[in-house]
Scaffold this active site. Structure first.
Site, PDB file in Angstrom:
ATOM      1  N   HIS A 338       0.854  -1.184   0.000  1.00 30.73           N
ATOM      2  CA  HIS A 338       0.000   0.000   0.000  1.00 30.73           C
ATOM      3  C   HIS A 338       0.890   1.233   0.000  1.00 30.73           C
ATOM      4  CE1 HIS A 338      -2.925   3.009   1.452  1.00 30.73           C
ATOM      5  NE2 HIS A 338      -3.833   2.212   0.950  1.00 30.73           N
ATOM      6  N   ASP A 397      -7.916  -4.601  -0.125  1.00 27.93           N
ATOM      7  CA  ASP A 397      -8.363  -5.227  -1.367  1.00 27.93           C
ATOM      8  C   ASP A 397      -8.040  -6.712  -1.418  1.00 27.93           C
ATOM      9  OD1 ASP A 397      -9.412  -2.870  -2.651  1.00 27.93           O
ATOM     10  OD2 ASP A 397      -7.348  -2.204  -2.872  1.00 27.93           O
TER      11      ASP A 397
END
Length: 461
Positions: A338, A397
């Site tokens: 991320h 996700d």
């Protein structure tokens, strides 16, 4: 049309002439990477360490992934705060009491404080009333007139069309913008679900089933009962979807779609244009479409790894993906890493815990174990290959696609579900930008071309 081509074929055809012009664009638009260093430009508005360039101030939410140790900033477990409240505390609070949290947390993000029982009840009623304001014949005249296989397109087109129904569309006073935001928040699930039903009917020949929202149900329950033909769902299914909506609701002002929201808001334009712009950003696979890439990657892994419990076999295939020798040859292990978090993404931590419960209810514990193995193995492989390693972990996700799959949500709605949740955060940031009456957001670009003299047309070539 000529050449026996349909309109669709002619409209989408890329001719040799177009290819040549595209190559001209590619040659023209190259910039020497060294110039970014020379002029101290931060590509992607991030520095060499991946830290975002500060573009503004907000009280809506905060993402925290570092701490100070001996005067130095070092990675830390990730935390996400909504109006100063830790997201883990918020989820634990409503989940432990057996309540749905979407409406409560939406109230917090929009108005800055947690509602009491009466405020929460009134807010639930406001959203329910706005659902009932869904324009008459909208499905027939707008959604069914030009059915699309892309539900993000349906959302953007539907929201832009609301402008035509709004006699005060361009009024950007706070009361009017709040009205518009609440109406869009309330109507977005219907736009997405009715658009999907229309797609199924016209593209796949399925029956057209349109269910109305029920005012007594929570936001998450209404999504499931409108989406499913029989309108049925389990308590765990609805509560997990509710948690997904809460976790995706907001993520600081710097994410691509929220920054787009604030940039477009700062121009003074109408709410519908702002939401459409934010939707266009979220649609991108680098942003809201990431969980679909995770699902595609996981399907590829399941097909090519014989023993899902074999750590060495899983690690070997992940290495092939990272080396661009497998899956989509991008060299990316989707769902791992991320831009902000390194040690942990708090949303992934929360979602993983509830996903485990649902996987047991659905008989899919073996798949959940594979997710855990990849979550454990992938960061080590990435660390061994990276020259500038800040640390990576599973992001939200990585698990959200699996959760949506277990909830039997169609993949066409994965990103729209994200958008439905994030519409609250977009609204909060739009209201904050307008309330502070800030300047139009206009960053600078440095032109690096040389000036050249004009050449008359007859002397060119």
């Amino acid at each position: 049309m000529g050449n026996d081509k349909t309109y669709e074929e002619a409209y989408t055809e890329i001719t040799p002439e177009m290819m040549e012009l595209a190559r001209l664009c590619e040659r023209t638009d190259q910039i020497d990477p060294a110039l970014y260093t020379k002029y101290d430009v931060k590509p992607g508005l991030r520095d060499l360490n991946g830290k975002g360039v500060v573009a503004g101030l907000t009280e809506v939410s905060r993402v925290q992934a570092k701490k100070i140790v001996d005067g130095k900033e070092v990675p830390d477990a990730g935390h996400l705060y909504y109006r100063g409240r830790n997201i883990e505390d918020l989820v634990r609070g409503f989940a432990s009491e057996g309540r749905y949290g979407y409406e409560e947390v939406a109230y917090l993000l929009l108005f800055g404080e947690l509602p009491d029982q009466n405020q929460l009840g009134r807010f639930h009623d406001i959203l329910a009333r706005n659902q009932s304001l869904f324009p008459q014949n909208f499905v027939r005249d707008i959604i069914m007139t030009a059915p699309s296989s892309d539900m993000m397109n349906v959302l953007a087109r539907s929201i832009l069309t609301l402008y035509s129904y709004d006699a005060s569309a361009d009024d950007i006073s706070l009361p009017n913008v709040l009205r518009q935001c609440l109406q869009v928040i309330a109507m977005m699930p219907m736009f997405a679900i009715y658009g999907y039903r229309t797609y199924q009917h016209y593209y796949l020949g399925k029956s057209l089933v349109i269910r109305q929202p029920k005012p007594e149900l929570s936001f998450a329950e209404n999504i499931l009962q409108m989406l499913r033909k029989d309108g049925k769902y389990t308590d765990l299914e609805a509560r997990l979807l509710d948690i997904c909506l809460v976790l995706h609701m907001e993520h600081g002002g710097g994410n691509n779609s929220t920054f787009t929201d604030r940039v477009v808001t700062s121009s003074g334009t109408d709410s519908y244009s702002v939401f459409a712009a934010a939707l266009g950003s979220l649609k991108g696979p680098r942003h809201g479409g990431a969980n679909l890439k995770v699902m595609q990657m996981m399907a590829d892994i399941k097909e090519n790894v014989k023993d899902w419990t074999d750590k060495d076999e899983v690690a070997a295939y992940l290495t092939k993906i990272l080396n661009k020798d497998a899956f989509d040859h991008s060299g990316l292990i989707y769902g791992i890493g991320h831009a902000v978090y390194s040690i942990s993404d708090p949303r992934a931590v929360i979602l993983e815990r509830f996903a485990k419960q649902l996987s047991e209810e659905k008989g899919r514990a073996e798949e959940m174990a594979l997710y855990h193995l990849i979550e454990e193995t992938a960061p080590r492989i990435i660390a061994s290959k990276s020259r500038m390693y800040k640390g990576v972990s599973a992001n939200v996700d990585f698990f959200s696609g699996f959760v949506y799959d277990m909830l039997d949500l169609p993949r066409e709605l994965y990103t729209p579900i994200f958008a439905i949740a994030r519409s609250v955060g977009w609204s909060a940031h739009r209201l904050e930008e307008l309330a502070r009456r800030g300047k139009i957001i206009r960053p600078a670009y440095i032109a690096v071309h040389d000036n050249v003299d004009y050449v008359p047309l007859g002397q060119r070539g």
